[in-house]
Design a protein around this motif. Sequence first.
Motif, mmCIF file in Angstrom:
data_model
loop_
_atom_site.group_PDB
_atom_site.id
_atom_site.type_symbol
_atom_site.label_atom_id
_atom_site.label_comp_id
_atom_site.label_asym_id
_atom_site.label_seq_id
_atom_site.Cartn_x
_atom_site.Cartn_y
_atom_site.Cartn_z
ATOM 1 N N PRO A 26 40.460 44.610 46.327
ATOM 2 C CA PRO A 26 40.792 43.245 46.759
ATOM 3 C C PRO A 26 39.784 42.198 46.298
ATOM 4 O O PRO A 26 40.122 41.009 46.231
ATOM 5 N N GLU A 27 38.552 42.637 45.986
ATOM 6 C CA GLU A 27 37.548 41.686 45.519
ATOM 7 C C GLU A 27 37.923 41.053 44.183
ATOM 8 O O GLU A 27 37.355 40.024 43.783
ATOM 9 N N LYS A 28 38.887 41.638 43.485
ATOM 10 C CA LYS A 28 39.357 41.083 42.213
ATOM 11 C C LYS A 28 40.342 39.931 42.409
ATOM 12 O O LYS A 28 40.774 39.295 41.435
ATOM 13 N N LEU A 29 40.721 39.679 43.653
ATOM 14 C CA LEU A 29 41.615 38.565 43.976
ATOM 15 C C LEU A 29 40.778 37.376 44.424
ATOM 16 O O LEU A 29 40.024 37.468 45.395
ATOM 17 N N GLU A 30 40.900 36.255 43.729
ATOM 18 C CA GLU A 30 40.104 35.068 44.043
ATOM 19 C C GLU A 30 41.011 33.908 44.437
ATOM 20 O O GLU A 30 41.962 33.579 43.720
ATOM 21 N N TYR A 31 40.709 33.308 45.567
ATOM 22 C CA TYR A 31 41.460 32.160 46.083
ATOM 23 C C TYR A 31 40.837 30.883 45.541
ATOM 24 O O TYR A 31 39.629 30.674 45.652
ATOM 25 N N HIS A 32 41.658 30.036 44.919
ATOM 26 C CA HIS A 32 41.171 28.787 44.334
ATOM 27 C C HIS A 32 42.033 27.619 44.816
ATOM 28 O O HIS A 32 43.224 27.780 45.089
ATOM 29 N N ASP A 33 41.411 26.442 44.882
ATOM 30 C CA ASP A 33 42.166 25.241 45.270
ATOM 31 C C ASP A 33 42.224 24.210 44.152
ATOM 32 O O ASP A 33 42.616 23.066 44.371
ATOM 33 N N ASN A 34 41.859 24.639 42.925
ATOM 34 C CA ASN A 34 41.840 23.685 41.807
ATOM 35 C C ASN A 34 42.467 24.262 40.541
ATOM 36 O O ASN A 34 42.067 23.913 39.429
ATOM 37 N N LEU A 35 43.444 25.145 40.711
ATOM 38 C CA LEU A 35 44.132 25.689 39.550
ATOM 39 C C LEU A 35 45.066 24.635 38.961
ATOM 40 O O LEU A 35 45.610 23.781 39.684
ATOM 41 N N ARG A 36 45.288 24.712 37.662
ATOM 42 C CA ARG A 36 46.171 23.738 37.009
ATOM 43 C C ARG A 36 47.627 24.015 37.357
ATOM 44 O O ARG A 36 48.084 25.153 37.297
ATOM 45 N N VAL A 37 48.353 22.986 37.732
ATOM 46 C CA VAL A 37 49.791 23.125 37.954
ATOM 47 C C VAL A 37 50.470 23.319 36.593
ATOM 48 O O VAL A 37 50.265 22.519 35.676
ATOM 49 N N PRO A 38 51.271 24.384 36.442
ATOM 50 C CA PRO A 38 51.905 24.619 35.141
ATOM 51 C C PRO A 38 53.021 23.617 34.860
ATOM 52 O O PRO A 38 53.572 23.009 35.782
ATOM 53 N N SER A 39 53.320 23.437 33.587
ATOM 54 C CA SER A 39 54.423 22.564 33.175
ATOM 55 C C SER A 39 55.550 23.418 32.613
ATOM 56 O O SER A 39 55.298 24.354 31.841
ATOM 57 N N PRO A 40 56.800 23.117 32.965
ATOM 58 C CA PRO A 40 57.912 23.921 32.461
ATOM 59 C C PRO A 40 58.185 23.655 30.994
ATOM 60 O O PRO A 40 58.174 22.510 30.536
ATOM 61 N N ALA A 41 58.408 24.719 30.240
ATOM 62 C CA ALA A 41 58.872 24.584 28.860
ATOM 63 C C ALA A 41 60.318 24.093 28.871
ATOM 64 O O ALA A 41 60.927 23.900 29.927
ATOM 65 N N ALA A 42 60.869 23.903 27.702
ATOM 66 C CA ALA A 42 62.199 23.288 27.592
ATOM 67 C C ALA A 42 63.267 24.019 28.402
ATOM 68 O O ALA A 42 64.168 23.398 28.968
#
Length: 367
Positions: A26-42
């Motif tokens: 579980p230590e390999k799971l990191e909680y972040h509050d500043n990840l980039r919101v993805p943009s949808p492709a076409a």
Amino acid sequence: MTTQTQQPPQIPTTMIGVILTGHGGPEKLEYHDNLRVPSPAADEVLIRVAAAGINKTDINTRIGWYSKGVTTGTGTGIAEGQQDGDASWSGVPLHFPRIQGADCCGRIVAVGKDVDPKRIGERILVNTMLRHYVGRRPYECWTFGSECDGGFAQFAVAPAGETFMVVCDWSDAELGSIPCAFSTAENMLQRANVNAGEHVVITGASGGVGAAAIQLAKRRGAYVTAIGGEKKAKDMLGVGADHVVARDEDLVSKLGKSSVDVVLDLVAGSSFSSLLDVLKQGGRYAVSGAIAGPLVELDVRTLYLKDLSLLGCTFQEDGVFANLISYIERGEIRPHVSKVYPLKEIGPAQEHFGSKKTFGKLVLEIP
């Protein structure tokens, strides 16, 4: 010309999410509050995720259990420093960091330029097994949250054609418990061609996929013998099983040789040979898991003298997920959510899942 529609101003540029940084605990799971919101492709949609279920495949991927170097049950993974190039379910290296999450319930908030903007606002489920990214070639697919980012974040992108609107009165947590477990079970039933009146044995029936398989087999009119933990017998009967056999009981003495039409196996391990023994001549064995261990003993004479069919079930034809949506909307299946955790508690949620103490799905609520 841009490759996507202009995002509405209310969509932020950063989001909360959990990233997997490598194979391990579980230590390999990191909680972040500043990840980039993805943009949808076409040809994609952007989803505001509401809920995502906890599934064995996410944990197996995290610990590297899919590696051929692991020969034991699903509680163990690759050793420190061990070769992990084949540690994803598809047998190719996983790219880190990765946002996992095979399940995804949410709403479409933006669409790519080739997608009808009228889809914005739809309440949706994402197909767990994606054919879009591999050109819809037969027997090839990506798992949402494995070969691409998944549902363990506030926003996710997915192919428009594999994002399904669903109309029902279920909660987000209930809907978020469905995609991986129920599509796996429905795929097994479809591949094994289960028909009304047939006797079906389901192993691991007290788990998420097994419990889903009970409901879906009963929906087809089958007689179901469920194999699982003795303490969960009432739960398995409660979702539709006709008969329960405890996992440590002798299956052949309980059912008799050549008494079963179909086996849906999620366990494998030492029980494998007895499962073939209870199958009738011409019986069908379908497998989509190996909780008790991937290495089994096979007497090939049993296979060919009984004219058995052995079916590995991962790839899903297009109709599998569409079927599930129709079952939900017609009220033919129902979710069983045991507990809802906030996304930040993904580690304890996965540990709870691994304890096998609870009947019913564990679901992450996305803030």
